[in-house]
Design an enzyme around this catalytic site. Structure first.
Site, mmCIF file in Angstrom:
data_model
loop_
_atom_site.group_PDB
_atom_site.id
_atom_site.type_symbol
_atom_site.label_atom_id
_atom_site.label_comp_id
_atom_site.label_asym_id
_atom_site.label_seq_id
_atom_site.Cartn_x
_atom_site.Cartn_y
_atom_site.Cartn_z
ATOM 1 N N THR A 5 0.865 -1.180 0.000
ATOM 2 C CA THR A 5 0.000 0.000 0.000
ATOM 3 C C THR A 5 0.901 1.229 0.000
ATOM 4 O OG1 THR A 5 -0.149 -0.243 2.403
ATOM 5 C CG2 THR A 5 -2.021 -1.022 1.121
ATOM 6 N N SER B 253 5.587 -0.979 -1.004
ATOM 7 C CA SER B 253 5.046 -0.468 -2.255
ATOM 8 C C SER B 253 6.091 0.298 -3.051
ATOM 9 C CB SER B 253 3.863 0.459 -1.960
ATOM 10 O OG SER B 253 3.452 1.162 -3.113
ATOM 11 N N GLN C 292 7.211 -4.558 -3.875
ATOM 12 C CA GLN C 292 6.234 -4.556 -4.959
ATOM 13 C C GLN C 292 6.699 -3.605 -6.047
ATOM 14 O OE1 GLN C 292 3.983 -1.601 -5.218
ATOM 15 N NE2 GLN C 292 3.000 -2.336 -7.076
ATOM 16 N N TYR D 77 6.019 -1.898 -9.948
ATOM 17 C CA TYR D 77 5.396 -1.641 -11.238
ATOM 18 C C TYR D 77 6.527 -1.515 -12.262
ATOM 19 C CZ TYR D 77 1.048 -0.373 -8.803
ATOM 20 O OH TYR D 77 -0.081 -0.389 -8.035
ATOM 21 N N THR E 228 3.334 -6.127 -9.828
ATOM 22 C CA THR E 228 1.901 -5.884 -9.982
ATOM 23 C C THR E 228 1.572 -5.725 -11.456
ATOM 24 O OG1 THR E 228 1.639 -4.887 -7.807
ATOM 25 C CG2 THR E 228 -0.001 -4.323 -9.460
ATOM 26 N N LYS F 4 1.539 -10.421 -9.239
ATOM 27 C CA LYS F 4 0.363 -10.018 -8.467
ATOM 28 C C LYS F 4 -0.692 -9.390 -9.377
ATOM 29 C CE LYS F 4 -0.961 -7.377 -4.339
ATOM 30 N NZ LYS F 4 -2.111 -6.640 -4.894
ATOM 31 N N HIS G 63 -6.815 -6.124 -7.057
ATOM 32 C CA HIS G 63 -6.288 -4.812 -6.642
ATOM 33 C C HIS G 63 -7.235 -4.127 -5.652
ATOM 34 C CE1 HIS G 63 -2.828 -2.256 -7.975
ATOM 35 N NE2 HIS G 63 -3.478 -1.365 -7.259
ATOM 36 N N ARG H 292 -9.724 -1.574 -6.943
ATOM 37 C CA ARG H 292 -9.300 -0.206 -7.252
ATOM 38 C C ARG H 292 -8.999 0.028 -8.729
ATOM 39 N NH1 ARG H 292 -7.809 2.649 -2.680
ATOM 40 N NH2 ARG H 292 -6.086 3.812 -3.640
ATOM 41 N N ASP I 134 -5.292 -11.749 -2.019
ATOM 42 C CA ASP I 134 -5.693 -10.636 -1.162
ATOM 43 C C ASP I 134 -7.045 -10.120 -1.631
ATOM 44 O OD1 ASP I 134 -5.360 -8.945 -3.373
ATOM 45 O OD2 ASP I 134 -3.613 -7.916 -2.574
ATOM 46 N N GLY J 218 -10.434 -8.263 0.744
ATOM 47 C CA GLY J 218 -11.611 -8.492 1.572
ATOM 48 C C GLY J 218 -11.389 -9.230 2.870
ATOM 49 N N ARG K 68 -10.933 -9.852 6.544
ATOM 50 C CA ARG K 68 -11.154 -9.106 7.778
ATOM 51 C C ARG K 68 -11.196 -9.999 9.016
ATOM 52 N NH1 ARG K 68 -10.297 -6.029 4.376
ATOM 53 N NH2 ARG K 68 -11.178 -3.959 3.962
#
Length: 359
Positions: A88, A116, A137, A139, A165, A234, A258, A261, A289, A291, A293
């Site tokens: 993140t 990130s 991570q 890009y 990613t 990812k 993602h 997003r 990954d 959702g 909780r």
């Protein structure tokens, strides 16, 4: 540095949803829209959570749990549990100590942080504070030369893996952010991208320089040639892409949309996970990954084919609410819930978790 005592956290904070409520009180409205928003109507964001609720567990009784453990080996390294921190961006938006607080909380709970590309702290500083080597991570940037140098820098810093990613060559249209007129606050930047050649902004998508530089499969092959680190892909949702990735020689896959997003109205990651697991038949490790909780969510993911999971937004909620202590507490809550769920379904180790856990 020692973590502050848990007594600094209100006693009613006992779940990840509690942390979300506490964090919202402590984060500026535009930054909150950035953190919690998703693309379009946010249908995928909601589905990521709702899909877990449709999956039921099957408890078992009178099972031998004397040797219970959540330990696992992944990409040649041992981990105490399968709860990893998803990448993140810009942690300093949520706490003054940023990623340094996050990695401190992660280390306290023996968890692996994925840093990130858009981290607000230098990768060397983060790695120096970690007891579990972080992953990085990446890009693949339009500036391929800069990308190659960044990979060398990450490897030299001591990261344990490279997480590429693939599902965000373009940013999704996040209407909640737009309505809040979010901008990254002054003084916060993606410090690990300093010196990179920027792509000129454009009000077009098709025909833009950014779209012309979108990575393709041969870029993944090029990237793998640059490093000896495990390369994990990812953002895989389509099983056909998972098969191609395995053929391309990646070390692992993160099943992910993602966090909703990028493209809206795609399936929940947990719904896609067993389809990809069935196609690959154990050819390489899967993570997922989106959702998560509860510890029961993690158990469901493990039962449906994941070796481990990544948790994103809830870790930032903990960071915003209570810094390093909040991060550690979020991870502790999840780890405790996972251990209870594994025990109550009659399994002692992760190797015993399979689809028979699902009702």
């Amino acid at each position: 540095m020692l973590l502050p005592p848990l007594s600094a956290i209100p006693p009613w904070v006992v779940s990840l949803d509690d942390y979300e409520g506490l964090a919202k009180e402590r984060v500026e409205a535009g930054v909150w829209a950035y953190l919690c928003g998703a693309s379009g109507d946010e249908a995928t964001l909601a589905e990521n959570r709702e899909a877990f609720g449709r999956i039921k567990l099957s408890p078992r009784i009178f099972r031998d749990l004397s040797s219970a453990s959540t330990a696992l080996t992944l990409f040649g390294r041992e981990y105490a549990h399968p709860i990893f921190i998803a990448p993140t961006a810009f942690h300093r938006m949520f706490h003054p100590e940023g990623e340094l607080a996050t990695v401190l909380g992660a280390s306290a709970m023996e968890s692996c942080l994925t840093v990130s590309t858009s981290a607000s702290t230098g990768i060397e500083d983060i790695v120096s504070q970690a007891t579990v080597p972080p992953w990085f991570q990446l890009y693949i940037q339009p500036d391929r030369g800069f990308t190659a140098e960044l990979v060398k820098r990450v490897e030299a810093a001591g990261c344990g893996a490279l997480v590429v990613t693939a599902d965000a060559p373009l940013s999704g249209l996040r209407n909640r952010e737009q309505r809040a007129m979010f901008r990254v606050p002054a003084g916060i930047e993606a410090v690990n991208l300093r010196g990179m050649k920027a792509v000129p902004p454009s009000d077009r998508v098709f025909g833009s320089e950014l779209l012309a530089s979108v990575p393709v499969w041969k870029d993944l092959e090029w990237l793998r040639s640059l490093t000896g680190l495990p390369v994990i892909l990812k953002g895989v949702i389509d099983p056909e892409d998972a098969v191609i990735a395995a053929d391309e020689g990646v070390s692992g896959i993160v099943v992910s949309n993602h966090g909703g997003r990028t493209l809206d109205t795609v399936p929940a990651a947990i719904e896609v996970l067993p389809r990809i697991a069935d196609r690959l038949e154990g050819a390489l490790p899967l993570l997922m990954d989106g959702g998560i909780r509860r510890g029961t969510d993690i158990l469901k993911a493990l039962a449906l084919g994941a070796s481990a999971v990544m948790v994103g937004r809830p870790v930032i909620h903990g960071l915003a609410a209570a810094g390093a202590t909040g991060v550690a507490h979020v991870l502790k809550i999840l780890r405790t819930e996972l251990e209870i769920a594994i025990a109550l379904t009659g399994r002692a180790t992760l190797k015993e978790v399979d689809r028979s856990v699902i009702w």
